[in-house]
Design a protein around this motif. Structure first.
Motif, short mmCIF file in Angstrom:
data_model
loop_
_atom_site.label_atom_id
_atom_site.label_comp_id
_atom_site.label_asym_id
_atom_site.label_seq_id
_atom_site.Cartn_x
_atom_site.Cartn_y
_atom_site.Cartn_z
N GLU A 290 -60.70 66.98 61.15
CA GLU A 290 -59.32 66.47 61.15
C GLU A 290 -59.02 65.77 62.47
OE1 GLU A 290 -57.07 66.46 58.80
OE2 GLU A 290 -58.37 67.47 57.35
N ASN A 291 -58.34 64.64 62.38
CA ASN A 291 -57.96 63.91 63.58
C ASN A 291 -56.65 64.48 64.12
OD1 ASN A 291 -57.39 62.12 65.63
ND2 ASN A 291 -57.60 60.28 64.36
N ILE A 292 -56.75 65.27 65.18
CA ILE A 292 -55.55 65.87 65.78
C ILE A 292 -55.20 65.20 67.10
CG2 ILE A 292 -55.88 68.08 64.63
CD1 ILE A 292 -57.02 69.18 67.23
N GLY A 293 -55.77 64.02 67.34
CA GLY A 293 -55.39 63.24 68.49
C GLY A 293 -55.77 63.88 69.81
N ALA A 294 -54.86 63.74 70.79
CA ALA A 294 -55.14 64.22 72.14
C ALA A 294 -55.20 65.74 72.21
CB ALA A 294 -54.08 63.70 73.10
N ARG A 295 -54.68 66.43 71.21
CA ARG A 295 -54.76 67.89 71.23
C ARG A 295 -56.21 68.37 71.16
NH1 ARG A 295 -50.21 67.00 67.80
NH2 ARG A 295 -48.28 67.68 68.81
N ARG A 296 -57.11 67.53 70.67
CA ARG A 296 -58.52 67.91 70.63
C ARG A 296 -59.07 68.11 72.03
NH1 ARG A 296 -60.84 69.83 66.40
NH2 ARG A 296 -60.13 68.09 65.12
N LEU A 297 -58.51 67.40 73.01
CA LEU A 297 -59.00 67.54 74.38
C LEU A 297 -58.79 68.96 74.91
CD1 LEU A 297 -57.73 64.16 75.89
CD2 LEU A 297 -60.09 64.78 75.35
N HIS A 298 -57.75 69.63 74.46
CA HIS A 298 -57.51 70.99 74.92
C HIS A 298 -58.64 71.92 74.49
CE1 HIS A 298 -53.36 70.48 76.42
NE2 HIS A 298 -53.29 69.52 75.51
N THR A 299 -59.04 71.82 73.23
CA THR A 299 -60.12 72.68 72.75
C THR A 299 -61.45 72.32 73.40
OG1 THR A 299 -60.46 71.21 70.85
CG2 THR A 299 -58.98 73.05 70.55
N ILE A 300 -61.70 71.01 73.58
CA ILE A 300 -62.94 70.58 74.21
C ILE A 300 -63.02 71.09 75.65
CG2 ILE A 300 -64.20 68.55 75.05
CD1 ILE A 300 -64.53 68.79 72.12
N MET A 301 -61.94 70.93 76.41
CA MET A 301 -61.94 71.36 77.81
C MET A 301 -62.05 72.87 77.94
SD MET A 301 -61.84 68.74 79.89
CE MET A 301 -61.11 69.31 81.43
N GLU A 302 -61.41 73.61 77.04
CA GLU A 302 -61.53 75.07 77.09
C GLU A 302 -62.97 75.50 76.84
OE1 GLU A 302 -59.73 77.86 77.67
OE2 GLU A 302 -58.24 76.54 78.58
N LYS A 303 -63.62 74.88 75.87
CA LYS A 303 -65.02 75.20 75.59
C LYS A 303 -65.91 74.80 76.76
CE LYS A 303 -68.59 76.50 73.23
NZ LYS A 303 -68.86 77.96 73.06
N LEU A 304 -65.64 73.65 77.34
CA LEU A 304 -66.45 73.16 78.44
C LEU A 304 -66.40 74.09 79.66
CD1 LEU A 304 -68.09 70.85 79.81
CD2 LEU A 304 -65.88 69.84 80.46
N LEU A 305 -65.20 74.58 79.98
CA LEU A 305 -65.01 75.37 81.21
C LEU A 305 -64.90 76.86 80.93
CD1 LEU A 305 -62.45 73.02 82.99
CD2 LEU A 305 -64.91 73.17 83.37
N ASP A 306 -65.27 77.28 79.73
CA ASP A 306 -65.14 78.69 79.38
C ASP A 306 -65.95 79.58 80.32
OD1 ASP A 306 -64.48 80.90 77.37
OD2 ASP A 306 -66.68 80.95 77.38
#
Length: 471
Positions: free
Chosen positions: A416-432
């Motif tokens: 699903e295309n959720i726009g810029a909100r996808r960046l939050h999940t990506i960054m959380e996974k990246l810096l977990d």
């Protein structure tokens, strides 16, 4: 619901000509309004231009003769675009820039009269409540110094009771001078904090709630007005004597003095006027109340919600506990993705009340790169500041940011295309891993490069099943 208070525009302005904007909102041209919005929202220039013109027209209307100003209706805006592209953020930042009461509501939460749910007039009542809070906070700022002086005088009376009338009559001279010297010393000690640990006895208002609940077919607003009028003493609370430290006592007394110095009736009147002249209501998910051809279900209720919203947008008078509010000049900004329905599915009368339509574009990789770095509260700055509290200097290389943006765009395309909100999940996974181990790390500096991004995200992004559940 957030309350936006007036803030200095010059503090948020950039360099050059924008830095001299000052605190006057009417000094902002549409171009400068767009420049201010650019600091928080990336891309979407068409939507920014539309709201900038709408705000400028509101300022222009206030300079017209009153008879002509009443005829100038606000040009409401309909934003069309997928989720996460900045629709809500544009409206929210515009309200803060304009120092206007602002509220965001979801059209899908309202129901037609006769169904269970909130009635559409509640959006106006909520907006008035926010405006009352804004006005009260502004007035409190004006009287805060005077309130503290009065509170200190009351506190000194508790620490050193005034002379009795008998002493004034029998020994009006030396006793009074000695009392004044002692009071002056106590005031100095109070200012320097030397009396903070001393305890005094004060009357503290106990906030109580009625032990019954009224259930009725009338709206909650009407119940609130009627019960408080019939039983005014029931909701006022009772005072209770408590021994507290001087600092806590001073806080209670300052609050009491502030309430005394602020005229509640004038606050309500000013709040109603501000809502009528400068209020902004953002109606999200407007597409969710459109009827679908040949569909089954509560289509009557959907169309009924539109017909209930219509008079609010057209201009009507809503009864609130702070007074009657006219909605003729409130600016309405509606938004929706319109994936299934289309704007033409709205009832014609409601379509005509949103003459300005702007389409927001889906975000691409380049937009994600800018979102990660350019806004004042960008995600990169947020995570860097958060880890600085642990004594870690986090640095992102340009290639790493580009890789994060590419992964976010790829996941949006696959799922699903959720726009810029996808960046939050990506960054959380990246810096977990870093966030979890930060308090125990010996390193003072951590550099995020493209290789680290690939190591943390490549496997998850490549697996469609994992990305659906994790990202």
């Amino acid at each position: 619901m957030p309350i936006y208070l007036p803030e200095s525009i010059s503090a948020a302005a950039g360099t050059g000509s924008e830095s001299s904007l000052g605190t006057r909102v009417d000094a902002l041209t549409p171009r400068q309004i767009v420049a201010e919005l650019d600091k928080y929202v990336i891309s979407q220039n068409q939507a920014k231009r539309a709201v900038a013109v709408a705000l400028r027209n509101r300022l222009r209307r206030q300079k017209l003769p009153s008879d002509l100003a009443d005829e100038v209706a606000p040009k409401n805006i309909l934003m069309i675009g997928p989720t996460g592209v900045g629709k809500t953020e544009i409206a929210r930042r515009l309200a803060r820039l304009a120092q206007s009461p602002f509220i965001k509501v979801e059209a899908s939460k309202f129901t037609e009269v006769g169904y269970v749910g909130r009635d559409v007039e509640s959006m106006v009542r909520d907006l008035v409540e926010l405006a009352v809070g804004m006005i009260r906070e502004e007035r409190l700022g004006d009287v805060r110094h005077k309130a503290r002086e009065n509170a200190e005088d009351r506190l000194l009376d508790l620490l050193l009771p005034p002379l009795s009338p008998a002493v004034h009559e029998n020994d009006p001279g030396p006793a009074r001078e000695q009392h004044q010297r002692t009071r002056s010393r106590l005031r100095a000690q109070l200012t320097e904090g030397e009396l903070d640990e001393r305890e005094v006895e004060v009357d503290v208002l106990q906030k109580g709630f009625p032990s019954f609940e009224v259930i009725s077919g009338a709206s909650v607003e009407e119940i609130d007005i009627n019960v408080k009028d019939m039983l005014p003493g029931l909701f006022q609370g009772r005072s209770k004597k408590r021994r507290v430290k001087v600092t806590e006592a001073l806080g209670h007394l300052v609050q009491e003095e502030e309430q005394k110095l602020v005229d509640t009736d004038s606050v309500r009147a000013a709040a109603v006027d501000r809502v009528e002249q400068a209020g902004i209501i953002f109606v999200d998910e407007i597409d969710k109340v459109t009827g679908r051809e040949g569909g089954h279900g509560p289509d009557v209720s959907r169309e009924g919600v539109q017909r209930d919203i219509l008079p609010i947008v057209e201009g009507t008078t809503v009864n609130t506990k702070h007074g009657m509010v006219r909605t003729d000049h409130i600016l309405f900004i509606a938004a929706g993705a319109f994936h299934v329905a289309k704007p033409a599915d709205l009832i014609p009368e409601l379509q005509g009340r949103f003459p300005i339509r702007v389409e927001l574009e889906a975000l691409e990789t380049e937009d994600f790169v800018r979102i990660l770095t350019e806004p004042r509260g960008s995600l990169v700055r947020q995570y860097t500041a958060l880890l600085e509290t642990e004594g870690i200097a986090l640095t992102f290389e340009d290639e790493a940011i580009e890789r994060v943006a590419e992964y976010a765009n790829l996941v949006n395309e696959r799922t699903e295309n959720i726009g810029a909100r996808r960046l939050h999940t990506i960054m959380e996974k990246l810096l977990d891993e870093i966030s979890f181990n930060a308090p125990e790390l010996d390193e003072d500096t951590i550099v995020i490069d493209a290789a680290y991004v690939d190591r943390m995200l490549a496997e998850v992004v490549s697996d469609d099943d994992l990305s659906r559940y994790i990202l």
